[in-house]
Every structure is written in C-alpha cells, then in structure tokens.
Design a protein around this motif. Structure first.
Motif, PDB file in Angstrom:
ATOM      1  N   TYR A 182      37.628  50.885  64.141  1.00  0.00           N
ATOM      2  CA  TYR A 182      37.294  49.511  63.803  1.00  0.00           C
ATOM      3  C   TYR A 182      38.291  48.934  62.799  1.00  0.00           C
ATOM      4  O   TYR A 182      38.607  49.557  61.788  1.00  0.00           O
ATOM      5  CB  TYR A 182      35.893  49.444  63.193  1.00  0.00           C
ATOM      6  CG  TYR A 182      34.826  50.069  64.055  1.00  0.00           C
ATOM      7  CD1 TYR A 182      34.466  49.511  65.276  1.00  0.00           C
ATOM      8  CD2 TYR A 182      34.174  51.238  63.642  1.00  0.00           C
ATOM      9  CE1 TYR A 182      33.486  50.076  66.066  1.00  0.00           C
ATOM     10  CE2 TYR A 182      33.192  51.811  64.430  1.00  0.00           C
ATOM     11  CZ  TYR A 182      32.847  51.231  65.643  1.00  0.00           C
ATOM     12  OH  TYR A 182      31.878  51.803  66.428  1.00  0.00           O
ATOM     13  N   ARG A 183      38.745  47.713  63.086  1.00  0.00           N
ATOM     14  CA  ARG A 183      39.663  47.037  62.160  1.00  0.00           C
ATOM     15  C   ARG A 183      38.869  46.381  61.025  1.00  0.00           C
ATOM     16  O   ARG A 183      37.870  45.696  61.288  1.00  0.00           O
ATOM     17  CB  ARG A 183      40.467  45.966  62.905  1.00  0.00           C
ATOM     18  CG  ARG A 183      41.402  46.515  63.964  1.00  0.00           C
ATOM     19  CD  ARG A 183      41.966  45.410  64.842  1.00  0.00           C
ATOM     20  NE  ARG A 183      40.896  44.747  65.613  1.00  0.00           N
ATOM     21  CZ  ARG A 183      41.085  43.695  66.403  1.00  0.00           C
ATOM     22  NH1 ARG A 183      42.297  43.168  66.509  1.00  0.00           N
ATOM     23  NH2 ARG A 183      40.077  43.165  67.066  1.00  0.00           N
ATOM     24  N   PRO A 184      39.272  46.556  59.780  1.00  0.00           N
ATOM     25  CA  PRO A 184      38.560  45.921  58.652  1.00  0.00           C
ATOM     26  C   PRO A 184      38.525  44.398  58.785  1.00  0.00           C
ATOM     27  O   PRO A 184      39.506  43.778  59.203  1.00  0.00           O
ATOM     28  CB  PRO A 184      39.389  46.343  57.434  1.00  0.00           C
ATOM     29  CG  PRO A 184      40.098  47.578  57.858  1.00  0.00           C
ATOM     30  CD  PRO A 184      40.398  47.390  59.319  1.00  0.00           C
ATOM     31  N   GLY A 237      50.030  49.848  57.228  1.00  0.00           N
ATOM     32  CA  GLY A 237      49.118  50.972  57.344  1.00  0.00           C
ATOM     33  C   GLY A 237      47.847  50.713  56.554  1.00  0.00           C
ATOM     34  O   GLY A 237      47.885  50.047  55.519  1.00  0.00           O
ATOM     35  N   TYR A 238      46.707  51.197  57.073  1.00  0.00           N
ATOM     36  CA  TYR A 238      45.445  51.018  56.354  1.00  0.00           C
ATOM     37  C   TYR A 238      44.468  52.107  56.761  1.00  0.00           C
ATOM     38  O   TYR A 238      44.641  52.784  57.778  1.00  0.00           O
ATOM     39  CB  TYR A 238      44.853  49.637  56.629  1.00  0.00           C
ATOM     40  CG  TYR A 238      44.543  49.361  58.087  1.00  0.00           C
ATOM     41  CD1 TYR A 238      43.332  49.739  58.672  1.00  0.00           C
ATOM     42  CD2 TYR A 238      45.467  48.696  58.894  1.00  0.00           C
ATOM     43  CE1 TYR A 238      43.039  49.489  59.997  1.00  0.00           C
ATOM     44  CE2 TYR A 238      45.192  48.435  60.236  1.00  0.00           C
ATOM     45  CZ  TYR A 238      43.982  48.824  60.778  1.00  0.00           C
ATOM     46  OH  TYR A 238      43.713  48.572  62.100  1.00  0.00           O
ATOM     47  N   GLU A 239      43.432  52.269  55.938  1.00  0.00           N
ATOM     48  CA  GLU A 239      42.363  53.213  56.246  1.00  0.00           C
ATOM     49  C   GLU A 239      41.194  52.489  56.883  1.00  0.00           C
ATOM     50  O   GLU A 239      40.884  51.350  56.536  1.00  0.00           O
ATOM     51  CB  GLU A 239      41.877  53.926  54.968  1.00  0.00           C
ATOM     52  CG  GLU A 239      42.766  55.046  54.510  1.00  0.00           C
ATOM     53  CD  GLU A 239      42.107  55.892  53.431  1.00  0.00           C
ATOM     54  OE1 GLU A 239      41.006  55.507  52.953  1.00  0.00           O
ATOM     55  OE2 GLU A 239      42.671  56.929  53.059  1.00  0.00           O
ATOM     56  N   THR A 240      40.521  53.163  57.821  1.00  0.00           N
ATOM     57  CA  THR A 240      39.325  52.603  58.437  1.00  0.00           C
ATOM     58  C   THR A 240      38.443  53.758  58.897  1.00  0.00           C
ATOM     59  O   THR A 240      38.672  54.907  58.510  1.00  0.00           O
ATOM     60  CB  THR A 240      39.693  51.670  59.602  1.00  0.00           C
ATOM     61  OG1 THR A 240      38.506  51.011  60.059  1.00  0.00           O
ATOM     62  CG2 THR A 240      40.344  52.415  60.750  1.00  0.00           C
ATOM     63  N   ILE A 241      37.433  53.457  59.713  1.00  0.00           N
ATOM     64  CA  ILE A 241      36.587  54.520  60.260  1.00  0.00           C
ATOM     65  C   ILE A 241      36.600  54.460  61.785  1.00  0.00           C
ATOM     66  O   ILE A 241      36.822  53.397  62.374  1.00  0.00           O
ATOM     67  CB  ILE A 241      35.131  54.432  59.750  1.00  0.00           C
ATOM     68  CG1 ILE A 241      34.507  53.081  60.129  1.00  0.00           C
ATOM     69  CG2 ILE A 241      35.070  54.664  58.250  1.00  0.00           C
ATOM     70  CD1 ILE A 241      33.018  52.985  59.851  1.00  0.00           C
ATOM     71  N   ASP A 242      36.349  55.592  62.417  1.00  0.00           N
ATOM     72  CA  ASP A 242      36.222  55.616  63.874  1.00  0.00           C
ATOM     73  C   ASP A 242      34.744  55.560  64.253  1.00  0.00           C
ATOM     74  O   ASP A 242      33.868  55.410  63.386  1.00  0.00           O
ATOM     75  CB  ASP A 242      36.914  56.845  64.470  1.00  0.00           C
ATOM     76  CG  ASP A 242      36.315  58.160  63.994  1.00  0.00           C
ATOM     77  OD1 ASP A 242      35.169  58.157  63.485  1.00  0.00           O
ATOM     78  OD2 ASP A 242      36.984  59.204  64.119  1.00  0.00           O
ATOM     79  N   LYS A 243      34.445  55.699  65.533  1.00  0.00           N
ATOM     80  CA  LYS A 243      33.072  55.561  66.016  1.00  0.00           C
ATOM     81  C   LYS A 243      32.131  56.628  65.466  1.00  0.00           C
ATOM     82  O   LYS A 243      30.919  56.449  65.437  1.00  0.00           O
ATOM     83  CB  LYS A 243      33.059  55.587  67.544  1.00  0.00           C
ATOM     84  CG  LYS A 243      33.608  54.320  68.181  1.00  0.00           C
ATOM     85  CD  LYS A 243      33.425  54.330  69.677  1.00  0.00           C
ATOM     86  CE  LYS A 243      33.866  53.015  70.289  1.00  0.00           C
ATOM     87  NZ  LYS A 243      33.641  52.976  71.755  1.00  0.00           N
ATOM     88  N   GLY A 279      32.350  57.687  62.387  1.00  0.00           N
ATOM     89  CA  GLY A 279      32.263  57.488  60.949  1.00  0.00           C
ATOM     90  C   GLY A 279      33.300  58.240  60.159  1.00  0.00           C
ATOM     91  O   GLY A 279      33.233  58.282  58.925  1.00  0.00           O
ATOM     92  N   ASN A 280      34.268  58.842  60.841  1.00  0.00           N
ATOM     93  CA  ASN A 280      35.340  59.565  60.155  1.00  0.00           C
ATOM     94  C   ASN A 280      36.382  58.598  59.614  1.00  0.00           C
ATOM     95  O   ASN A 280      36.744  57.620  60.279  1.00  0.00           O
ATOM     96  CB  ASN A 280      36.021  60.542  61.119  1.00  0.00           C
ATOM     97  CG  ASN A 280      35.055  61.555  61.690  1.00  0.00           C
ATOM     98  OD1 ASN A 280      34.317  62.205  60.962  1.00  0.00           O
ATOM     99  ND2 ASN A 280      35.048  61.692  63.022  1.00  0.00           N
ATOM    100  N   THR A 281      36.869  58.861  58.420  1.00  0.00           N
ATOM    101  CA  THR A 281      37.946  58.050  57.849  1.00  0.00           C
ATOM    102  C   THR A 281      39.256  58.416  58.523  1.00  0.00           C
ATOM    103  O   THR A 281      39.609  59.593  58.621  1.00  0.00           O
ATOM    104  CB  THR A 281      38.059  58.286  56.340  1.00  0.00           C
ATOM    105  OG1 THR A 281      36.813  57.924  55.714  1.00  0.00           O
ATOM    106  CG2 THR A 281      39.186  57.450  55.745  1.00  0.00           C
ATOM    107  N   ILE A 282      39.964  57.407  59.009  1.00  0.00           N
ATOM    108  CA  ILE A 282      41.256  57.647  59.657  1.00  0.00           C
ATOM    109  C   ILE A 282      42.285  56.679  59.103  1.00  0.00           C
ATOM    110  O   ILE A 282      41.943  55.651  58.510  1.00  0.00           O
ATOM    111  CB  ILE A 282      41.158  57.491  61.190  1.00  0.00           C
ATOM    112  CG1 ILE A 282      40.761  56.048  61.548  1.00  0.00           C
ATOM    113  CG2 ILE A 282      40.180  58.489  61.791  1.00  0.00           C
ATOM    114  CD1 ILE A 282      40.873  55.741  63.028  1.00  0.00           C
TER     115      ILE A 282
END
Length: 354
Positions: A102-104, A303-309, A311-314
């Motif tokens: 997901y994009r912030p 570059g940025y941090e987000t989460i996947d489906k 809930g993991n930080t990627i």
C-alpha cells in the motif's frame, strides 16, 4: 461502489479507471437546444490533460472526447448525453511493484479493506484521471450558463503566495504561463520551484482561487442545500483537495462584525463582498469567490517504508509518471465543478418558479 453521480437536476455520472480502455460519463438533465461549441469543450480538456508542460506528469494522452448520444446537429436534445475519452498511453507495469503493498496517503489500503479488491494500476477508480469526465460535463454546463463567467487560477504553490485579492489581478493572464498564475513574475518563480521539487523526486501542494461573475440572485436553498455548502462538497470531491473557504474565509475571524458586514448600495449591491457573493446560502448577485487547497501529490519518486497485505514493513520506491504539483492541471477541474453546481441550482430555481 456507490457515489459516482453528482448533481440533482443537471447530473453527471462518470465511469472508468485510469488504466482501463476508457473513461467517460452520462450527463442527465441538460436542457435541450443548447448549441454546443465543441472546440471550447476540447480546449478545457486540453488544459487538464497530462503531458502539456515540463511541470506536469509526462503521460501522453490526447484526451479527445467522443459523444455518443444526446446531441443532434450540434445542439443538445434534452436526452442523456453519453461520452467517452479513450485511454491510449497506460503503462500498467509501472505499478506492478505495489500489487501486494500500500502506498502511503493513497486510497490503496482503504479500497482493499472496504471492497476486498483494488485496481493497483494507477489507483483505478481513485485516480485523478477520472476528473477528465467532470471537465467535459462542466464545459457543457458553462455553455448552459450564458453570461456567467467562471475563472480559476493558481494563487499559491507551497509557501509562494500571490497575497493579492483577485480584484487586483489581470485574470486574462492566467493562461499565458504553464503554472496558470495571473502574475507573470510570480508564475516564473513558481515554475522554477516546481521544477526543483520534481528534480528532488518530491511533490508540493498549492491553492487555486476561483471567481464566478454575473451569477444571478437567488441560487441556493437556505438550510441544508446552501450554495456554498454544495460548492464545498464539489471541491472536496476533487482528488487531493484538503480545504475549501469562500469569501473572507478563515481571515474573516480576525475582523469585527462592524468591519465584516457588507453594507448595501441603493441598488442592492454591496460596498464590500466579504460574504463572497453568498448570503444565507443564496447568491446575492455579487462575485462568488473561494479558495481550494490541494495537498502534495502522494506519490513521490523516492524510497519509502510501507506495509504489505500481511502487515509486514517493507521498503519500496515510487515509480511512474506523476505531477510534482497538481494545481496547474486542476484549474479547469475547479471551474468545471463550479459550473456543475451553478447549472444544477439554476435549473432547480427554474423548477421551483414553474
């Protein structure tokens, strides 16, 4: 998914996704015998389309509208007007890396949670590309509103503000530069600033001011359907909009009532116009003017941090072709939504008086 129709009598329903075959709409309630200027409609689309300058997204789309119904021999027939704008320059592969993340500050997460599915290619239905359909409908509404002049312009980019009332500006200069700011000197500074933001892979927000002149007295209903409330809803429905203020807006809180009151002239006009052309929710014949605040575009090419489906930080990075500042292309969208509101209330007024 509900909520794809705007208006009560003069109504537009839009369809399509950013990376689908086409976007378009159906206009219902448009009166018959309006002689349409198709060049004017296309002109407004050209003002909104991508790839028009170095400070907007470089997606290349001709954005040529094709009408299918409701028009005969150049005039509206009173039946639904169907139209489409075909997508020709999608690059869906630019979005493959966010298929499972997901994009912030985008609609990705909430769409997935609400509908259990999302079109990750450019945001699908949440893409600002949908607004091209609004511009078509608004261009037709403008032609119904004969005599009413609607002019929007960029008044602020980031911290760079005109700090001038619209009455001090030559609004005919708005279309003479890529920023769509009627002050050439400030426009040049804004353009350089947007270019520097783009070079950094970042984005910046801004403010669009809109003025509607020659609006007849009596548009709007005094309780829940106030004219300014509907204008606010219209503007806040535009992608990236975060704020709306009309007339004196938030600056009005600094004034005393004796200073803020618009004193009458003998003909019913007012000596000042802090009301912004609307009193008691009803137009009073003075200029309607308001500001619309747009946030920085959420996609940054960094570059940025987000989460996947799960809930993991990627860690990931923004890709694709995006506006470093949305306000230059949003000017015709603000005008279109203004025209749709005024056309709808004009028809409502006509119905009530029958």
């Amino acid at each position: 998914m509900a909520g794809n129709t705007f208006g009560n009598i003069f109504r537009v329903s839009t369809f399509g996704e950013s990376h689908g075959k086409a976007i378009g709409g159906v206009i219902d309630g448009c009166p018959s015998e309006i002689e349409l200027d198709f060049e004017a409609i296309q002109h407004d689309l050209n003002r909104r389309k991508p790839g028009q300058s170095a400070i907007v997204t470089q997606r290349k789309e001709p954005d040529e509208v094709e009408f299918y119904s409701g028009i005969f021999e150049g005039k509206t027939t009173g039946t639904p007007i169907g139209f489409a704008i075909h997508n020709t320059n999608q690059k869906s592969k630019d979005y493959g890396h966010i298929k499972d993340s997901y994009r912030p500050s985008h609609a990705d997460y909430v769409y997935d949670k609400k509908y259990g599915f999302r079109d990750y290619r450019g945001g699908g239905r949440s893409s600002a590309r949908e607004t091209a359909s609004r511009v078509v409908a608004g261009a037709i509404a403008k032609q119904f509103l004969k005599g009413v002049e609607i002019q929007a312009f960029v008044s602020q980019v980031g911290n760079m503000s005109l700090n001038k009332h619209y009455t001090e500006l030559d609004l005919s200069l708005t279309e003479t530069n890529d920023v769509r700011c009627p002050d050439p000197e400030m426009a040049a500074k804004m353009e350089e600033y947007i270019k520097s933001i783009k070079k950094d892979g970042d984005t910046i927000g801004g403010i669009i001011t809109c003025v509607a002149k020659n609006v007849p007295i009596g548009l709007g209903e005094p309780v829940f359907d106030k004219l300014h409330a509907e204008l606010g809803k219209a503007m806040l429905s535009i992608n990236a909009v975060k704020g709306f203020e009309y007339g004196s807006g938030f600056e009005g809180v600094k004034m005393k009532g004796s200073e803020h009151n618009d004193q009458f002239n003998n003909d019913g006009s007012t000596k000042t116009n802090y009301s912004g052309g609307i009193q008691g929710g009803i137009s009073n014949g003075m200029d309607i003017y308001f500001n619309v605040a747009f946030k920085p575009v959420a996609t940054v090419i960094q570059g940025y941090e987000t989460i996947d489906k799960e809930g993991n930080t990627i860690k990931t990075q923004g890709k694709g072709r995006h506006d470093p500042c949305v306000v230059p292309r949003a000017v015709p969208i603000v005008e279109a939504m203004t025209a749709l509101v005024l056309a709808d209330y004009a028809l409502l007024n006509r119905t009530i008086k029958l």
